[in-house]
Design an enzyme around this catalytic site. Sequence first.
Site, mmCIF file in Angstrom:
data_model
loop_
_atom_site.group_PDB
_atom_site.id
_atom_site.type_symbol
_atom_site.label_atom_id
_atom_site.label_comp_id
_atom_site.label_asym_id
_atom_site.label_seq_id
_atom_site.Cartn_x
_atom_site.Cartn_y
_atom_site.Cartn_z
ATOM 1 N N ASP A 226 0.002 -2.612 -5.993
ATOM 2 C CA ASP A 226 0.496 -1.242 -6.171
ATOM 3 C C ASP A 226 0.702 -0.921 -7.638
ATOM 4 O OD1 ASP A 226 0.796 0.401 -3.747
ATOM 5 O OD2 ASP A 226 1.813 -1.367 -2.995
ATOM 6 N N GLU B 32 1.878 5.514 -5.115
ATOM 7 C CA GLU B 32 1.807 4.082 -5.447
ATOM 8 C C GLU B 32 3.066 3.657 -6.200
ATOM 9 O OE1 GLU B 32 -0.232 2.714 -3.815
ATOM 10 O OE2 GLU B 32 -2.038 3.933 -3.635
ATOM 11 N N HIS C 218 5.708 3.061 -3.778
ATOM 12 C CA HIS C 218 5.537 1.761 -3.117
ATOM 13 C C HIS C 218 6.164 0.660 -3.991
ATOM 14 C CE1 HIS C 218 1.856 3.599 -0.871
ATOM 15 N NE2 HIS C 218 2.999 4.206 -0.613
ATOM 16 N N TYR D 184 9.342 -1.990 -3.100
ATOM 17 C CA TYR D 184 9.398 -3.458 -3.252
ATOM 18 C C TYR D 184 10.615 -3.854 -4.083
ATOM 19 C CZ TYR D 184 4.520 -2.864 -1.864
ATOM 20 O OH TYR D 184 3.377 -2.488 -1.208
ATOM 21 N N GLU E 89 -7.693 -0.711 -1.169
ATOM 22 C CA GLU E 89 -6.724 -0.027 -0.303
ATOM 23 C C GLU E 89 -7.017 -0.226 1.177
ATOM 24 O OE1 GLU E 89 -4.374 2.877 -1.593
ATOM 25 O OE2 GLU E 89 -5.749 3.782 -3.020
ATOM 26 N N HIS F 182 -4.810 7.778 1.290
ATOM 27 C CA HIS F 182 -5.527 7.316 0.095
ATOM 28 C C HIS F 182 -6.958 6.913 0.446
ATOM 29 C CE1 HIS F 182 -1.297 6.068 -1.510
ATOM 30 N NE2 HIS F 182 -1.416 7.361 -1.279
#
Length: 369
Positions: free
Chosen positions: A113, A143, A146, A150, A210, A247
């Site tokens: 990412d 992204e 994302h 995390y 992806e 995406h």
Amino acid sequence: MFVLMSTAGVPCAHADEERQEDAAMQLKRTRLFNAEGDRDWGKRRIIGGNTTNMIELNNIKYEWAYKLYRAMMNNFWIPEEIPLADDARQYDLLSDDERRSYNKVLSFLIFMDSLLTHNLPNINEYITAPEVNLCLTVHAFQEAVHSQSYGYVLDSVVNPATRDQIYNEWRNDDHLLRRNQFITDLFEEFIENPTDRNLMKTIVANYILEGVYFYAGFGFFFVLGRQGKMLGTVSEIKFIQRDELTHLAIFRNLYHEIIRENPGIVTPDMEEEFVEMMRTAVQHEIAWGQYVTQGKIVGLTDALIDAYIKYLANLRLQSLNLPILYPEIKEHPMPWMDSFAAINSHKTDFFEQRVTNYTKAGNLNWDDL
Ligand SMILES: [Fe+2]
Ligand SMILES: [Fe+2]
């Protein structure tokens, strides 16, 4: 004015018709604005167009781009709104193998990412359709979300030492570094030599990244979730995967639209190269998935990983109109996964209420995008 240049630097007024079969066209970065550009949407092109670079959303040529932009905006989500306290408790109760897999899968997703957030603008600056630029900007934003998710998962679930180890894993695990290097090299090729053909290659690389690279990791989390484990993390992954579907649609549409506008841009040799890129990616993903799980995760055998990744590769190749590589794989080896992965598919999805608030559109229909 925006012009296509031949590799020798000679401007080509009618690039399509005059191009040599084996010659790549150098692309030029779009300018911030271009007073000589065409507002007429009929003259707009994905690459090599004479764009003003102004974003006019009531003057659109590529409807799919605008629809995807709207779909992505409707999918807006905030990672921190998913509670992870139960995951923090459960993490210590996982088996050593489950914990090892959890950490390694996260380390790979984090790397990818991050790579995408940085690389998408490299592609976007050569695209001469503002509605597509808009789409790719939100794509890059997602992204970044994302990566945010995390960070939140690592802060909430593991201790600081483990968090640092997971963040740094890409440097310490040769297996991880090797496969990250493969995809990064493909992206670097376009950055160093931005030709129209390298753009097509980088689009396919992105599509593979992806559409295949994320999925052994996603699969691992869904297998855990199906057993009632780490459901907060699983919810994060579900939202990430929902974004990934849009995406994939962006890059599939980009690929086909550029070919429509530039007949001959993808030669049979290039198609073969794309299929080989997929073959290599599949080998990497299967080897990685099996290395991470070591055959010790209940519900995710080596054979299932192998079949799942090959099944996905076939789907992705088909949607690029490329020949499939694994005709022996005819159906999803874990058919429960698609419905399990859908948002709000089970009552333990903590995010249910909030999603209803955010998402005005119904479920995404892949064929409409
Ligand atoms: Fe992502
Ligand atoms: Fe993505």
